[in-house]
Design a protein around this motif. Structure first.
Motif, PDB file in Angstrom:
ATOM      1  N   PRO A   1     -14.517  30.881  77.509  1.00 48.11           N
ATOM      2  CA  PRO A   1     -14.269  29.928  78.272  1.00 48.11           C
ATOM      3  C   PRO A   1     -14.683  29.174  78.911  1.00 48.11           C
ATOM      4  O   PRO A   1     -16.270  29.391  79.606  1.00 48.11           O
ATOM      5  N   VAL A   2     -13.558  27.761  79.675  1.00 46.49           N
ATOM      6  CA  VAL A   2     -15.314  27.185  80.350  1.00 46.49           C
ATOM      7  C   VAL A   2     -15.263  27.686  81.722  1.00 46.49           C
ATOM      8  O   VAL A   2     -14.310  28.155  81.945  1.00 46.49           O
ATOM      9  N   GLN A   3     -16.526  27.759  82.454  1.00 48.84           N
ATOM     10  CA  GLN A   3     -16.435  28.278  83.489  1.00 48.84           C
ATOM     11  C   GLN A   3     -17.457  27.183  84.326  1.00 48.84           C
ATOM     12  O   GLN A   3     -17.983  26.366  83.196  1.00 48.84           O
ATOM     13  N   PHE A   4     -16.863  26.834  85.713  1.00 48.10           N
ATOM     14  CA  PHE A   4     -17.897  25.732  86.078  1.00 48.10           C
ATOM     15  C   PHE A   4     -17.970  26.579  87.759  1.00 48.10           C
ATOM     16  O   PHE A   4     -19.177  25.678  88.851  1.00 48.10           O
ATOM     17  N   GLU A   5     -18.350  27.827  87.889  1.00 51.93           N
ATOM     18  CA  GLU A   5     -18.497  28.231  89.421  1.00 51.93           C
ATOM     19  C   GLU A   5     -20.097  29.394  88.684  1.00 51.93           C
ATOM     20  O   GLU A   5     -19.685  30.665  87.881  1.00 51.93           O
ATOM     21  N   THR A   6     -21.042  29.651  89.355  1.00 57.75           N
ATOM     22  CA  THR A   6     -21.751  30.067  89.461  1.00 57.75           C
ATOM     23  C   THR A   6     -22.584  30.544  90.191  1.00 57.75           C
ATOM     24  O   THR A   6     -22.080  30.369  91.712  1.00 57.75           O
ATOM     25  N   THR A   7     -24.000  31.210  90.843  1.00 62.23           N
ATOM     26  CA  THR A   7     -24.413  31.443  91.611  1.00 62.23           C
ATOM     27  C   THR A   7     -26.328  31.087  92.177  1.00 62.23           C
ATOM     28  O   THR A   7     -26.621  31.141  90.673  1.00 62.23           O
ATOM     29  N   VAL A   8     -27.160  30.921  92.803  1.00 56.69           N
ATOM     30  CA  VAL A   8     -28.523  31.023  93.204  1.00 56.69           C
ATOM     31  C   VAL A   8     -29.401  32.228  92.883  1.00 56.69           C
ATOM     32  O   VAL A   8     -29.967  31.927  91.489  1.00 56.69           O
TER      33      VAL A   8
ATOM     34  N   VAL B   1     -26.028  26.632  79.409  1.00 56.01           N
ATOM     35  CA  VAL B   1     -26.365  25.454  78.652  1.00 56.01           C
ATOM     36  C   VAL B   1     -27.002  25.181  79.633  1.00 56.01           C
ATOM     37  O   VAL B   1     -28.050  24.231  78.746  1.00 56.01           O
ATOM     38  N   GLY B   2     -28.048  25.218  80.502  1.00 55.92           N
ATOM     39  CA  GLY B   2     -29.532  25.142  81.071  1.00 55.92           C
ATOM     40  C   GLY B   2     -28.930  23.525  82.242  1.00 55.92           C
ATOM     41  O   GLY B   2     -28.690  24.086  83.243  1.00 55.92           O
ATOM     42  N   THR B   3     -29.818  22.646  81.257  1.00 54.75           N
ATOM     43  CA  THR B   3     -30.176  21.557  82.566  1.00 54.75           C
ATOM     44  C   THR B   3     -29.490  19.742  82.104  1.00 54.75           C
ATOM     45  O   THR B   3     -28.962  20.446  80.887  1.00 54.75           O
ATOM     46  N   ALA B   4     -29.634  19.529  83.246  1.00 50.79           N
ATOM     47  CA  ALA B   4     -29.164  17.741  82.620  1.00 50.79           C
ATOM     48  C   ALA B   4     -30.099  16.989  81.960  1.00 50.79           C
ATOM     49  O   ALA B   4     -31.501  17.616  82.175  1.00 50.79           O
ATOM     50  N   ARG B   5     -30.353  16.439  81.048  1.00 46.15           N
ATOM     51  CA  ARG B   5     -30.824  15.245  80.396  1.00 46.15           C
ATOM     52  C   ARG B   5     -31.612  14.354  81.497  1.00 46.15           C
ATOM     53  O   ARG B   5     -30.925  13.982  82.275  1.00 46.15           O
TER      54      ARG B   5
ATOM     55  N   ASP C   1     -11.467  18.533  83.460  1.00 40.73           N
ATOM     56  CA  ASP C   1     -10.959  17.625  82.613  1.00 40.73           C
ATOM     57  C   ASP C   1     -11.141  17.577  80.807  1.00 40.73           C
ATOM     58  O   ASP C   1     -12.508  17.344  81.042  1.00 40.73           O
ATOM     59  N   PRO C   2     -10.718  18.091  80.175  1.00 43.02           N
ATOM     60  CA  PRO C   2     -11.079  18.407  79.319  1.00 43.02           C
ATOM     61  C   PRO C   2     -12.051  17.311  78.035  1.00 43.02           C
ATOM     62  O   PRO C   2     -12.446  17.266  77.404  1.00 43.02           O
ATOM     63  N   ALA C   3     -11.295  16.357  78.644  1.00 42.36           N
ATOM     64  CA  ALA C   3     -11.482  15.103  77.497  1.00 42.36           C
ATOM     65  C   ALA C   3     -13.132  14.977  77.763  1.00 42.36           C
ATOM     66  O   ALA C   3     -13.718  14.475  76.872  1.00 42.36           O
ATOM     67  N   THR C   4     -13.279  15.065  78.954  1.00 38.16           N
ATOM     68  CA  THR C   4     -14.864  14.761  79.499  1.00 38.16           C
ATOM     69  C   THR C   4     -15.434  15.865  79.926  1.00 38.16           C
ATOM     70  O   THR C   4     -16.949  15.864  79.777  1.00 38.16           O
ATOM     71  N   TRP C   5     -15.213  16.782  79.507  1.00 36.89           N
ATOM     72  CA  TRP C   5     -15.614  18.320  80.222  1.00 36.89           C
ATOM     73  C   TRP C   5     -15.906  18.172  82.048  1.00 36.89           C
ATOM     74  O   TRP C   5     -17.111  18.969  82.083  1.00 36.89           O
ATOM     75  N   THR C   6     -15.224  17.309  82.495  1.00 34.56           N
ATOM     76  CA  THR C   6     -16.079  16.997  83.918  1.00 34.56           C
ATOM     77  C   THR C   6     -14.883  17.918  85.171  1.00 34.56           C
ATOM     78  O   THR C   6     -13.825  18.012  84.719  1.00 34.56           O
ATOM     79  N   VAL C   7     -15.775  18.132  86.117  1.00 37.00           N
ATOM     80  CA  VAL C   7     -14.776  18.929  87.123  1.00 37.00           C
ATOM     81  C   VAL C   7     -15.026  18.210  88.288  1.00 37.00           C
ATOM     82  O   VAL C   7     -15.733  18.159  88.577  1.00 37.00           O
ATOM     83  N   THR C   8     -13.264  17.429  88.770  1.00 35.73           N
ATOM     84  CA  THR C   8     -13.122  16.902  90.270  1.00 35.73           C
ATOM     85  C   THR C   8     -12.901  18.456  90.994  1.00 35.73           C
ATOM     86  O   THR C   8     -11.884  19.276  90.497  1.00 35.73           O
ATOM     87  N   TYR C   9     -13.366  17.939  92.220  1.00 36.09           N
ATOM     88  CA  TYR C   9     -13.546  19.018  93.404  1.00 36.09           C
ATOM     89  C   TYR C   9     -12.439  18.321  94.454  1.00 36.09           C
ATOM     90  O   TYR C   9     -13.488  17.466  94.712  1.00 36.09           O
TER      91      TYR C   9
ATOM     92  N   ASP D   1     -19.014  21.336  82.344  1.00 35.39           N
ATOM     93  CA  ASP D   1     -18.977  22.672  81.497  1.00 35.39           C
ATOM     94  C   ASP D   1     -19.180  22.936  79.909  1.00 35.39           C
ATOM     95  O   ASP D   1     -18.040  21.638  79.432  1.00 35.39           O
ATOM     96  N   TYR D   2     -19.817  23.060  79.185  1.00 36.62           N
ATOM     97  CA  TYR D   2     -20.029  22.331  78.377  1.00 36.62           C
ATOM     98  C   TYR D   2     -19.705  23.646  77.110  1.00 36.62           C
ATOM     99  O   TYR D   2     -21.025  23.832  76.974  1.00 36.62           O
ATOM    100  N   PRO D   3     -19.034  24.557  77.024  1.00 38.06           N
ATOM    101  CA  PRO D   3     -19.467  26.447  77.057  1.00 38.06           C
ATOM    102  C   PRO D   3     -19.847  26.278  75.604  1.00 38.06           C
ATOM    103  O   PRO D   3     -19.198  25.814  74.483  1.00 38.06           O
ATOM    104  N   PRO D   4     -20.553  27.162  75.059  1.00 36.94           N
ATOM    105  CA  PRO D   4     -21.117  27.806  73.796  1.00 36.94           C
ATOM    106  C   PRO D   4     -20.038  28.399  73.086  1.00 36.94           C
ATOM    107  O   PRO D   4     -18.620  28.504  73.837  1.00 36.94           O
ATOM    108  N   ALA D   5     -19.703  27.998  71.624  1.00 41.98           N
ATOM    109  CA  ALA D   5     -18.146  28.583  70.750  1.00 41.98           C
ATOM    110  C   ALA D   5     -17.830  30.561  71.180  1.00 41.98           C
ATOM    111  O   ALA D   5     -19.215  31.143  71.503  1.00 41.98           O
ATOM    112  N   GLY D   6     -17.494  30.422  71.990  1.00 41.95           N
ATOM    113  CA  GLY D   6     -16.355  31.836  72.222  1.00 41.95           C
ATOM    114  C   GLY D   6     -16.515  32.061  73.367  1.00 41.95           C
ATOM    115  O   GLY D   6     -15.628  33.130  73.837  1.00 41.95           O
TER     116      GLY D   6
END
Length: 291
Positions: free
Chosen positions: A217-224, A174-178, A15-23, A210-215
């Motif tokens: 694209p949106v990504q939301f899967e990574t690994t340990v 991006v790191g971790t949550a507040r 969802d681009p308005a909230t940068w949220t991913v629904t699974y 995901d709050y991607p740095p400039a340049g």
């Protein structure tokens, strides 16, 4: 911490308005599914809600002939409203959140001075999930991991090699949550993150945002493995003291999320709008000079 070996299929809807991913998590066409962290479209200027994002979920579930068994929340989100009641009305299933939601409800009932009838027992949800509880989605068995720190009620859900981490982690760049919301704690978040990063290195981690740095694209899967090597806040070698110092300094500079005031008071109700008043209209409260 390893759930059963049956591997799920994972479909993410951004969802681009909230940068949220629904699974949507399932085992293929015709199987049972769980929906995780849904979004109700909300316009803060007009106060109007819509179902554009949720309808994409409904379309996917229908196209794959899935049976919805669970509508899960990783926590009471501060950056978007949950569409759980709307999805439940269209798809069925049970709504659920971690059992520590009761602590969050207690804090925010006071902040918003909610109606006396608002219960602090989590009964707005169909089910409260205990830490370590098994979550069955058809033949797919998942496990709930208690990962507080961002809020006191955060859960991560693991199905096979896939873990839905909520707001504990973001993409490595991006790191971790507040941790500065009521009940949040940086030391606690560090422990929760390290617990997740103790899973096998190939474990797939799915971000809630995901709050991607400039340049990028949106990504939301990574690994340990990727998180342990590259997360800018909490890669291997970062000590608890270093993390707490960084997180505390950084959180002091952050603005409140745009939707925190409507989102939290609705999400602690399992996504239901506040009770309508005698004119037939529901209102979200704005506490002045409090947060």
């Amino acid at each position: 911490m390893q759930a059963n070996s049956t591997q799920p299929q994972v479909h993410g809807i951004f969802d681009p308005a909230t940068w949220t991913v629904t699974y949507v998590v399932h085992q293929g066409p015709g199987s049972a599914c769980a929906i995780i962290d849904s979004v109700l479209d909300y316009d803060p200027k007009s106060g109007r809600t819509q179902h554009t994002s949720a309808d994409k979920v409904i379309d996917y579930v229908g196209a794959n002939q899935l049976k919805t068994e669970w509508i899960l929340e990783t926590h009471a989100h501060a950056d978007h409203l949950s569409a759980a009641p709307y999805l439940q009305s269209k798809l069925g299933g049970r709504t659920a959140i971690g059992d520590h939601i009761t602590a969050v409800q207690k804090v925010f009932k006071g902040i918003f001075n909610l109606e006396p009838e608002f219960k602090l027992d989590g009964s707005q949800f169909n089910h409260l999930i205990q830490p370590g509880e098994t979550i069955s989605v058809g033949a797919l068995e998942g496990q709930a991991h208690y990962v507080p720190g961002h809020t006191p009620a955060c859960m991560a859900y693991q199905f096979g090699d896939a873990v839905f981490v909520g707001d504990t982690l973001f993409m490595p760049d991006v790191g971790t949550a507040r941790c500065d919301f009521p009940g949040g704690d940086a030391k606690t978040l560090y422990a929760s993150v390290r617990k997740l990063l103790s899973l096998p290195e190939s474990t797939r981690l799915f971000m809630c945002h995901d709050y991607p740095p400039a340049g990028r694209p949106v990504q939301f899967e990574t690994t340990v493995a990727e998180q342990r090597a590259n997360n800018i806040h909490v890669h291997d070698g970062v000590t608890e003291a270093e993390f707490v110092a960084m997180r505390t300094k950084r959180d002091a500079t952050l603005e409140m999320p745009v939707l925190i005031l409507p989102a939290v008071q609705i999400n602690i109700r399992a996504g239901e709008l506040p009770p309508k008043e005698d004119n037939g209209i529901a209102y979200a409260k704005i506490p002045l000079n409090v947060l």
